[in-house]
Design a protein around this motif. Structure first.
Motif, PDB file in Angstrom:
ATOM      1  N   PRO A 324       0.802  -1.224   0.000  1.00 40.34           N
ATOM      2  CA  PRO A 324       0.000   0.000   0.000  1.00 40.34           C
ATOM      3  C   PRO A 324       0.833   1.272   0.000  1.00 40.34           C
ATOM      4  O   PRO A 324       1.917   1.327   0.574  1.00 40.34           O
ATOM      5  CB  PRO A 324      -0.808  -0.118   1.299  1.00 40.34           C
ATOM      6  CG  PRO A 324       0.008  -1.000   2.182  1.00 40.34           C
ATOM      7  CD  PRO A 324       0.707  -1.959   1.271  1.00 40.34           C
ATOM      8  N   VAL A 325       0.290   2.286  -0.658  1.00 35.29           N
ATOM      9  CA  VAL A 325       0.876   3.622  -0.625  1.00 35.29           C
ATOM     10  C   VAL A 325       0.465   4.267   0.696  1.00 35.29           C
ATOM     11  O   VAL A 325      -0.722   4.389   0.996  1.00 35.29           O
ATOM     12  CB  VAL A 325       0.382   4.472  -1.817  1.00 35.29           C
ATOM     13  CG1 VAL A 325       0.903   5.906  -1.703  1.00 35.29           C
ATOM     14  CG2 VAL A 325       0.809   3.837  -3.128  1.00 35.29           C
ATOM     15  N   ARG A 326       1.446   4.690   1.504  1.00 41.50           N
ATOM     16  CA  ARG A 326       1.155   5.207   2.840  1.00 41.50           C
ATOM     17  C   ARG A 326       1.311   6.723   2.939  1.00 41.50           C
ATOM     18  O   ARG A 326       1.167   7.298   4.019  1.00 41.50           O
ATOM     19  CB  ARG A 326       2.052   4.519   3.869  1.00 41.50           C
ATOM     20  CG  ARG A 326       1.889   2.999   3.879  1.00 41.50           C
ATOM     21  CD  ARG A 326       2.617   2.353   5.021  1.00 41.50           C
ATOM     22  NE  ARG A 326       2.562   0.904   4.936  1.00 41.50           N
ATOM     23  CZ  ARG A 326       1.549   0.152   5.344  1.00 41.50           C
ATOM     24  NH1 ARG A 326       0.497   0.745   5.875  1.00 41.50           N
ATOM     25  NH2 ARG A 326       1.583  -1.162   5.215  1.00 41.50           N
ATOM     26  N   GLU A 327       1.605   7.367   1.820  1.00 35.68           N
ATOM     27  CA  GLU A 327       1.742   8.825   1.835  1.00 35.68           C
ATOM     28  C   GLU A 327       1.324   9.364   0.482  1.00 35.68           C
ATOM     29  O   GLU A 327       1.707   8.838  -0.565  1.00 35.68           O
ATOM     30  CB  GLU A 327       3.188   9.217   2.146  1.00 35.68           C
ATOM     31  CG  GLU A 327       3.375  10.716   2.310  1.00 35.68           C
ATOM     32  CD  GLU A 327       4.805  11.073   2.698  1.00 35.68           C
ATOM     33  OE1 GLU A 327       5.129  12.269   2.699  1.00 35.68           O
ATOM     34  OE2 GLU A 327       5.601  10.142   2.983  1.00 35.68           O
ATOM     35  N   LEU A 328       0.525  10.427   0.494  1.00 30.05           N
ATOM     36  CA  LEU A 328       0.026  11.025  -0.744  1.00 30.05           C
ATOM     37  C   LEU A 328       0.585  12.427  -0.892  1.00 30.05           C
ATOM     38  O   LEU A 328       0.633  13.201   0.072  1.00 30.05           O
ATOM     39  CB  LEU A 328      -1.506  11.082  -0.745  1.00 30.05           C
ATOM     40  CG  LEU A 328      -2.248   9.741  -0.743  1.00 30.05           C
ATOM     41  CD1 LEU A 328      -3.745   9.978  -0.614  1.00 30.05           C
ATOM     42  CD2 LEU A 328      -1.948   8.953  -2.008  1.00 30.05           C
ATOM     43  N   ARG A 329       0.985  12.761  -2.110  1.00 28.04           N
ATOM     44  CA  ARG A 329       1.402  14.129  -2.420  1.00 28.04           C
ATOM     45  C   ARG A 329       0.216  14.855  -3.049  1.00 28.04           C
ATOM     46  O   ARG A 329      -0.588  14.272  -3.757  1.00 28.04           O
ATOM     47  CB  ARG A 329       2.586  14.109  -3.386  1.00 28.04           C
ATOM     48  CG  ARG A 329       3.823  13.458  -2.795  1.00 28.04           C
ATOM     49  CD  ARG A 329       4.966  13.466  -3.794  1.00 28.04           C
ATOM     50  NE  ARG A 329       6.171  12.853  -3.238  1.00 28.04           N
ATOM     51  CZ  ARG A 329       7.299  12.709  -3.912  1.00 28.04           C
ATOM     52  NH1 ARG A 329       7.391  13.140  -5.175  1.00 28.04           N
ATOM     53  NH2 ARG A 329       8.357  12.142  -3.347  1.00 28.04           N
ATOM     54  N   GLY A 330       0.134  16.137  -2.816  1.00 23.05           N
ATOM     55  CA  GLY A 330      -1.012  16.885  -3.315  1.00 23.05           C
ATOM     56  C   GLY A 330      -2.064  16.999  -2.231  1.00 23.05           C
ATOM     57  O   GLY A 330      -1.890  16.564  -1.091  1.00 23.05           O
ATOM     58  N   HIS A 331      -3.195  17.604  -2.595  1.00 21.39           N
ATOM     59  CA  HIS A 331      -4.239  17.833  -1.596  1.00 21.39           C
ATOM     60  C   HIS A 331      -5.612  17.758  -2.260  1.00 21.39           C
ATOM     61  O   HIS A 331      -6.064  18.720  -2.896  1.00 21.39           O
ATOM     62  CB  HIS A 331      -4.047  19.200  -0.933  1.00 21.39           C
ATOM     63  CG  HIS A 331      -5.027  19.469   0.166  1.00 21.39           C
ATOM     64  ND1 HIS A 331      -4.816  19.038   1.471  1.00 21.39           N
ATOM     65  CD2 HIS A 331      -6.234  20.100   0.173  1.00 21.39           C
ATOM     66  CE1 HIS A 331      -5.847  19.408   2.215  1.00 21.39           C
ATOM     67  NE2 HIS A 331      -6.721  20.053   1.446  1.00 21.39           N
ATOM     68  N   GLY A 332      -6.256  16.617  -2.127  1.00 20.76           N
ATOM     69  CA  GLY A 332      -7.656  16.500  -2.489  1.00 20.76           C
ATOM     70  C   GLY A 332      -7.978  16.484  -3.967  1.00 20.76           C
ATOM     71  O   GLY A 332      -9.127  16.756  -4.338  1.00 20.76           O
ATOM     72  N   HIS A 333      -7.040  16.141  -4.807  1.00 22.48           N
ATOM     73  CA  HIS A 333      -7.350  16.068  -6.243  1.00 22.48           C
ATOM     74  C   HIS A 333      -7.971  14.707  -6.553  1.00 22.48           C
ATOM     75  O   HIS A 333      -7.390  13.656  -6.275  1.00 22.48           O
ATOM     76  CB  HIS A 333      -6.080  16.267  -7.076  1.00 22.48           C
ATOM     77  CG  HIS A 333      -6.353  16.406  -8.545  1.00 22.48           C
ATOM     78  ND1 HIS A 333      -6.502  15.327  -9.377  1.00 22.48           N
ATOM     79  CD2 HIS A 333      -6.516  17.519  -9.325  1.00 22.48           C
ATOM     80  CE1 HIS A 333      -6.741  15.748 -10.603  1.00 22.48           C
ATOM     81  NE2 HIS A 333      -6.750  17.074 -10.595  1.00 22.48           N
ATOM     82  N   LEU A 334      -9.167  14.728  -7.139  1.00 22.49           N
ATOM     83  CA  LEU A 334      -9.896  13.497  -7.461  1.00 22.49           C
ATOM     84  C   LEU A 334     -10.131  13.406  -8.956  1.00 22.49           C
ATOM     85  O   LEU A 334     -10.616  14.356  -9.577  1.00 22.49           O
ATOM     86  CB  LEU A 334     -11.242  13.471  -6.720  1.00 22.49           C
ATOM     87  CG  LEU A 334     -12.220  12.346  -7.093  1.00 22.49           C
ATOM     88  CD1 LEU A 334     -11.637  10.984  -6.731  1.00 22.49           C
ATOM     89  CD2 LEU A 334     -13.560  12.551  -6.408  1.00 22.49           C
ATOM     90  N   GLU A 335      -9.763  12.263  -9.509  1.00 21.48           N
ATOM     91  CA  GLU A 335     -10.004  12.042 -10.934  1.00 21.48           C
ATOM     92  C   GLU A 335     -10.566  10.634 -11.145  1.00 21.48           C
ATOM     93  O   GLU A 335      -9.984   9.653 -10.680  1.00 21.48           O
ATOM     94  CB  GLU A 335      -8.715  12.205 -11.744  1.00 21.48           C
ATOM     95  CG  GLU A 335      -8.927  12.018 -13.243  1.00 21.48           C
ATOM     96  CD  GLU A 335      -7.648  12.150 -14.053  1.00 21.48           C
ATOM     97  OE1 GLU A 335      -7.699  12.011 -15.276  1.00 21.48           O
ATOM     98  OE2 GLU A 335      -6.577  12.370 -13.433  1.00 21.48           O
ATOM     99  N   ILE A 336     -11.698  10.579 -11.814  1.00 21.01           N
ATOM    100  CA  ILE A 336     -12.293   9.290 -12.195  1.00 21.01           C
ATOM    101  C   ILE A 336     -12.080   9.156 -13.698  1.00 21.01           C
ATOM    102  O   ILE A 336     -12.628   9.929 -14.488  1.00 21.01           O
ATOM    103  CB  ILE A 336     -13.793   9.246 -11.839  1.00 21.01           C
ATOM    104  CG1 ILE A 336     -13.957   9.450 -10.325  1.00 21.01           C
ATOM    105  CG2 ILE A 336     -14.413   7.926 -12.270  1.00 21.01           C
ATOM    106  CD1 ILE A 336     -15.405   9.562  -9.884  1.00 21.01           C
ATOM    107  N   ARG A 337     -11.255   8.175 -14.076  1.00 24.91           N
ATOM    108  CA  ARG A 337     -10.776   8.080 -15.456  1.00 24.91           C
ATOM    109  C   ARG A 337     -11.297   6.805 -16.130  1.00 24.91           C
ATOM    110  O   ARG A 337     -10.906   5.697 -15.760  1.00 24.91           O
ATOM    111  CB  ARG A 337      -9.251   8.097 -15.458  1.00 24.91           C
ATOM    112  CG  ARG A 337      -8.602   8.127 -16.830  1.00 24.91           C
ATOM    113  CD  ARG A 337      -7.090   8.001 -16.702  1.00 24.91           C
ATOM    114  NE  ARG A 337      -6.500   9.104 -15.954  1.00 24.91           N
ATOM    115  CZ  ARG A 337      -5.230   9.120 -15.516  1.00 24.91           C
ATOM    116  NH1 ARG A 337      -4.452   8.069 -15.761  1.00 24.91           N
ATOM    117  NH2 ARG A 337      -4.769  10.148 -14.851  1.00 24.91           N
ATOM    118  N   ASP A 338     -12.204   6.979 -17.087  1.00 25.20           N
ATOM    119  CA  ASP A 338     -12.764   5.850 -17.863  1.00 25.20           C
ATOM    120  C   ASP A 338     -13.295   4.746 -16.962  1.00 25.20           C
ATOM    121  O   ASP A 338     -13.162   3.551 -17.272  1.00 25.20           O
ATOM    122  CB  ASP A 338     -11.706   5.269 -18.819  1.00 25.20           C
ATOM    123  CG  ASP A 338     -11.349   6.239 -19.930  1.00 25.20           C
ATOM    124  OD1 ASP A 338     -12.262   6.926 -20.404  1.00 25.20           O
ATOM    125  OD2 ASP A 338     -10.166   6.316 -20.301  1.00 25.20           O
TER     126      ASP A 338
END
Length: 577
Positions: A324-338
């Motif tokens: 699992p990825v335990r750290e995210l860069r950025g803040h609250g960007h959501l993309e639903i792709r295809d």
């Protein structure tokens, strides 16, 4: 299934089971030795008038009885503890597996069936285990030992055993063979009764509003009658067991006394030996009766084990990531792709090639007709479902690779049907953030327009909340659910038709306060009410699982017929403009 389930969950308790078997062996040996001692007292003490012999061997019998009693107490103690531990472990295993299920698996089994499997089915396995430890372990030892000791008393008379044991075994096996399918039907019909009862308790207000009491009583009466019918069928078969066993016991006892009397008359056998032989015959038959009692429970336990294994053997369609990825860069960007989603076995997918982007500081709204897939679309983000096609990205990372705890902190969902847990206002608000202070709770309540009614409650934040939040109104329940998500302070807020139970004034005030509170977060709103979403930065229009339009309210009014139809079904042309 039953053996595999027991082998898996009893393996940690090998030492207590070994002690239990040893104690059962000792107490059975003591039981088998007592008739021999009694025979010696009769033949060598009573017949010869030797009082000293009677007292000596009587003392030995008392000592053996004390040993038997102590071993029996110890065996029951270890058996009860181990069986209880087994029940605890199986219940925990079923609960943990159910907690890992997605909405797809929950729908597959149904809540009433899962409740029955976790409670009644596990209880049947636990009861069988307890009976096995307290009765079944000693039964074969007593049966074999009784036969050996009976042969030691008189070999010719032991011929009676050659007829007794096979007759008992065949009779019991025939009944058990017919019991198994009946027990499976019984558990299924118990599920039905639980489902009907659960629906009627939960939907009590609807039933009364539509005056459907007679109809619902008929539904319950039908389910109850079906369960009663199959229960009577099993009861009739079970009722045959003990009369058959007792008939064989009594006939064999008569045969032993008859032939034993002739043996004594001819001088081939002593009175004490006949007494001991009758005692061993009863022990043999009692062991068969104990086995019979176990066989009565085994078919139902096997069915229960199969149902439990169905749950334990079902893998969730939402699988935790291996790395699992335990750290995210950025803040609250959501993309639903295809993204697409299809239920297993469905002819058509619910969602097809969905493209949606939601950015921090913006409000994205999703609107569409009933059944267009709006709630399913929102469910893909916190992984209530997993997309069967395409990707759902949070801060550029596929949600299927994000650590579930991190994803839960990043995404906050207010579901379409808000659920509150039994407890207090405070415990419900702290559900997503246990470290929140009272000031944080009051701030969230103020934004959610719930502060005033909570203050009016007798104990404020400490006021009790019933299971499901049934002691507050629908609008209050929605506002508390919104406040609970605000306390969590996620980067992405998902509101699934979460304002439907609010009046227009409260709706407007809540959205205004929410705009300030979530100014730096990403907000996605699913709504049926146009007034709730008309000011959104971006509106996504869904129709039959497709995105048929994206834009602002005015852009869609000018160029999207589907959106225009939805708006004009609620507002006039002037209001829409």
């Amino acid at each position: 299934m039953l053996i595999r389930l027991l082998r898996t969950h009893l393996s940690p308790y090998k030492k207590p089971i070994a002690v239990l078997v040893l104690l059962q062996f000792l107490q059975t040996c003591a039981s088998l030795y007592l008739p021999t001692l009694n025979a010696d007292i009769i033949d060598n003490g009573v017949v010869k008038g030797d009082t000293g012999y009677i007292l000596t061997f009587g003392g030995i019998m008392i000592a053996v009885t004390v040993v038997q009693m102590i071993c029996n107490i110890g065996a029951v103690y270890y058996g009860a503890r181990t069986a209880s531990a087994l029940g605890r472990d199986v219940r925990a295993a079923v609960f943990d597996r159910v907690q890992s299920f997605s909405a797809r698996e929950m729908g597959q089994f149904g809540a009433p069936s899962l409740i029955t499997r976790t409670t009644n089915d596990v209880q049947q396995i636990q009861m069988l285990t307890l009976m096995t430890f307290t009765l079944m372990v000693s039964a074969p030892i007593m049966c074999v030992g009784g036969i050996v000791m009976a042969l030691g008393q008189d070999v010719p008379l032991s011929g009676v055993l050659l007829a007794v044991v096979p007759v008992l075994g065949i009779s019991v096996s025939l009944i058990v063979r017919r019991l198994r399918p009946l027990f499976r039907t019984m558990q299924t019909r118990l599920d039905t009764v639980n489902r009907v009862l659960r629906e009627q308790i939960t939907g009590n207000r609807v039933i009364r509003a539509f005056v459907r009491d007679p109809y619902e009583k008929g539904r319950f009466r039908e389910g109850n009658a079906d369960l009663t019918e199959v229960s009577l069928g099993t009861g009739k078969l079970l009722a045959l067991m003990f009369p058959i066993v007792m008939t064989v016991v009594n006939v064999s006892s008569i045969a032993v006394v008859w032939f034993g009397a002739h043996r004594i008359d001819s001088g081939g056998m002593q009175i004490g030996a006949l007494t001991a032989f009758l005692a061993y015959l009863m022990q043999i038959v009692m062991s068969v009766m104990m086995a019979t009692f176990m066989f009565m429970m085994v078919p139902r336990a096997e069915v229960c084990a199969e149902r439990i294994q169905e749950v334990l053997g079902t893998e969730s369609s939402v699988v935790p990531p291996a790395e699992p990825v335990r750290e995210l860069r950025g803040h609250g960007h959501l993309e639903i792709r295809d993204a697409g989603f299809r239920y297993p076995g469905a002819e058509e997918p619910v969602l097809k090639a969905i493209q949606v982007t939601a950015r921090p500081g913006e409000t994205t709204a999703v609107i569409g007709s009933t059944g267009s897939g709006k709630s399913t679309l929102l469910g893909l983000v916190p992984r209530l479902f997993d997309a069967t096609d395409g990707e759902v990205l949070v801060n550029g990372v596929d949600v299927r690779t994000i650590d579930p705890v991190l994803l839960a902190r990043t995404v906050g969902l207010v579901p379409q049907k808000p659920y509150l847990f039994a407890g207090t206002v405070a415990t419900n608000l702290r559900y997503g953030n246990p470290d929140a202070t009272d000031a944080d709770l009051w701030r969230a309540l103020e934004v959610a327009q719930a502060k005033d009614f909570v203050k009016k409650l007798e104990s404020g934040l400490g006021s009790p909340i019933a299971q499901g939040g049934t002691n507050v109104s629908g609008g209050q329940r929605q506002r508390l659910a919104i406040a609970r998500t605000l306390v969590q302070r996620p980067e992405i807020y998902l509101f699934d038709d979460s304002f439907s139970a609010l009046d227009y004034a409260t709706d407007s005030a809540l959205r205004a306060a929410l705009g300030e509170e979530t100014a730096e977060a990403t907000v996605v709103i699913v709504a049926q009410r146009v007034s709730t979403i008309r000011d959104a930065d971006r509106i996504v229009v869904l129709d039959e699982g497709h995105v048929v339009g994206t834009g602002t309210h005015h852009e869609l009014m000018a160029g999207n017929e589907t959106y225009r139809e939805i708006v004009l079904s609620q507002l006039t042309e002037a209001e829409a403009a």
